[in-house]
Design a protein around this motif. Structure first.
Motif, PDB file in Angstrom:
ATOM      1  N   LYS A   1     -10.582  -3.723  -9.468  1.00 30.52           N
ATOM      2  CA  LYS A   1     -10.572  -2.405  -8.829  1.00 30.52           C
ATOM      3  C   LYS A   1     -11.714  -2.264  -7.834  1.00 30.52           C
ATOM      4  CE  LYS A   1      -8.321  -0.074 -12.714  1.00 30.52           C
ATOM      5  NZ  LYS A   1      -8.429   0.953 -13.776  1.00 30.52           N
TER       6      LYS A   1
ATOM      7  N   HIS B   1     -11.637  -3.301  -3.926  1.00 34.68           N
ATOM      8  CA  HIS B   1     -11.073  -2.448  -2.870  1.00 34.68           C
ATOM      9  C   HIS B   1     -12.122  -1.567  -2.202  1.00 34.68           C
ATOM     10  CE1 HIS B   1      -6.854  -3.449  -3.735  1.00 34.68           C
ATOM     11  NE2 HIS B   1      -7.242  -3.522  -5.003  1.00 34.68           N
TER      12      HIS B   1
ATOM     13  N   ALA C   1     -11.390   3.340  -0.257  1.00 34.84           N
ATOM     14  CA  ALA C   1     -10.636   2.208  -0.803  1.00 34.84           C
ATOM     15  C   ALA C   1      -9.865   1.524   0.305  1.00 34.84           C
ATOM     16  CB  ALA C   1      -9.689   2.679  -1.892  1.00 34.84           C
TER      17      ALA C   1
ATOM     18  N   SER D   1      -8.291  -2.815   1.417  1.00 33.86           N
ATOM     19  CA  SER D   1      -7.707  -4.044   0.890  1.00 33.86           C
ATOM     20  C   SER D   1      -8.713  -4.758  -0.002  1.00 33.86           C
ATOM     21  CB  SER D   1      -7.290  -4.957   2.045  1.00 33.86           C
ATOM     22  OG  SER D   1      -8.405  -5.258   2.868  1.00 33.86           O
ATOM     23  N   ALA D   2      -8.195  -5.647  -0.861  1.00 31.93           N
ATOM     24  CA  ALA D   2      -9.046  -6.340  -1.832  1.00 31.93           C
ATOM     25  C   ALA D   2      -9.930  -7.359  -1.142  1.00 31.93           C
ATOM     26  CB  ALA D   2      -8.186  -7.022  -2.897  1.00 31.93           C
TER      27      ALA D   2
END
Length: 418
Positions: free
Chosen positions: A319, A322, A368, A370-371
């Motif tokens: 989590k 992000h 938040a 993209s990863a």
């Protein structure tokens, strides 16, 4: 007090300690532990029997209105303990599919199962009848075998008990010797070997005492020789119970070391896990609690709880990806390389820097997206992953908010110039 009397107290305390130690797992553990209730019953029964042999208890009971009462109580409790250990052997070694070839030791265990309970009841009844009818109890005794040497009633009484005790010792020696040969773990093999040796002493003890008593009926020994023989064989029985108690505890001690290792891992992981779980309260199965509360939870095994914590931390990291840029990974690695006192500690410190910085970014309102990139997997199994996380959590406790902001600023600068 003689050295033998002192040894009697020590071995009674040792067996009692083993019984108390193993009681929670036997009474409130899982199905495998509940199957060991019979073994715990053996510890408890022999502990009671050993206390009746100690000097104060022995003399107090023998001088009671029921003369030589300690002897009867000792044999009652020992008989129950023997039945318990035979039941345990059947439960452990008697389970095997009915179809196909059945190993010889399993057939033997099943044969024991058919006669053990009936033999125990018959022994208790016969001992009671003989004790109150043919045993000469006109004068309280201190050393029952030595004081009654040459008396046919006491010889018959003791022979019944020794027949039961010797047969049970032989069964245990046979089964544990086979189990020792097939044990794959060293601590289990050592424990079983010690218990097997104890049972061989038990067989020699019962045979020698039975022979002594029957020879004494034919040829009355001197009081000094009878007392010396009694003390020598009693000393052998002390050795027997010492090997039995220690041998039975060796495998459990190994499990105890593993539990202690898991508790230490919990202690070291808790701060990292707790901070992540308070940030993502929907992540854990239960709301995170202070360390003291977590360590005293008995509804979930420690190894399962550690696995859950590792999974919770991994999910929280997913989590956090992000809320940070890809440049945070090299920035954290560079900071760790500069700050780490030893090269082998740079990896865990880099992960700790990444997590702390990602939390800082999220808590300061980073949007938040993209990863971002994260470090590669450092372990190939669950134990390895937990060991790595423990190092990360240890390093995490040293990371300050200011250092995390510096790393975040460095990563942002790299991101702008990329």
């Amino acid at each position: 007090m003689t050295p033998l009397d002192l040894a009697g107290y020590l071995i009674a305390v040792l067996m009692t300690a083993v019984a108390v130690w193993r009681m929670p797992a036997a009474l409130w553990g899982d199905e495998e532990d509940k199957r060991r209730r019979a073994l715990w019953g053996c510890y408890a029964g022999f502990a009671a029997a050993l206390w009746t042999k100690t000097q104060v208890v022995r003399i107090g009971l023998n001088d009671s209105p029921v003369t030589d009462l300690s002897v009867l109580i000792k044999h009652y409790t020992a008989t129950i303990a023997i039945l318990a250990i035979l039941s345990y052997i059947v439960a452990i070694y008697g389970q095997y599919p009915d179809a196909g070839d059945i190993p010889r030791h399993v057939r033997f265990a099943r044969a024991v199962q058919q006669v053990a309970a009936k033999a125990s009841v018959a022994t208790l009844i016969l001992l009671t009848v003989l004790f109150f009818t043919v045993v000469d109890r006109s004068v309280p005794s201190d050393r029952f075998v030595a004081d009654h040497a040459g008396q046919w009633g006491a010889t018959l009484y003791m022979s019944v008990f020794y027949l039961y005790l010797g047969a049970a010792s032989a069964v245990c020696a046979y089964q544990w010797a086979l189990a020792t040969a097939g044990a794959g773990l060293r601590h289990l093999r050592v424990g079983l070997a010690m218990m097997t040796f104890a049972m061989f002493i038990g067989v020699a003890y019962t045979v020698s005492r039975t022979l002594f008593l029957w020879v004494s009926v034919v040829d009355q020994p001197s009081a000094a020789f009878a007392l010396e023989f009694d003390e020598v064989t009693e000393a052998a029985q002390v050795v027997l119970f010492a090997f039995f108690a220690v041998g039975a505890s060796v495998p459990a001690l190994s499990k105890g070391r593993r539990r202690a290792k898991l508790w230490r891992a919990q202690t070291r992981l808790h701060a990292l896990w707790y901070e992540l779980m308070t940030t993502f309260p929907d992540q854990p199965f239960e709301p995170p609690a202070p360390l003291r509360r977590e360590l005293t939870r008995f509804d979930t095994p420690a190894d399962l709880r550690i696995d859950r914590w590792a999974a919770d931390i991994a999910d929280a990291v997913e989590k956090l990806r992000h809320y940070v840029p890809d440049s945070l990974l090299p920035a954290a690695a560079a900071a760790a390389a500069a700050d780490s006192p030893a090269p082998e500690k740079a990896g865990p410190l880099a992960d700790a820097y990444w997590i702390k910085t990602a939390l800082t970014a999220m808590n300061t309102g980073a949007p938040a997206g993209s990863a971002a990139a994260v470090g590669t997997q450092h372990a190939t199994d669950q134990d390895g992953e937990v060991a790595w996380l423990v190092q990360v959590a240890t390093a995490y406790r040293t990371v300050t908010e200011d250092r995390a902001r510096d790393i975040l600023a460095a990563s942002a600068a790299v991101e702008r110039t990329a």
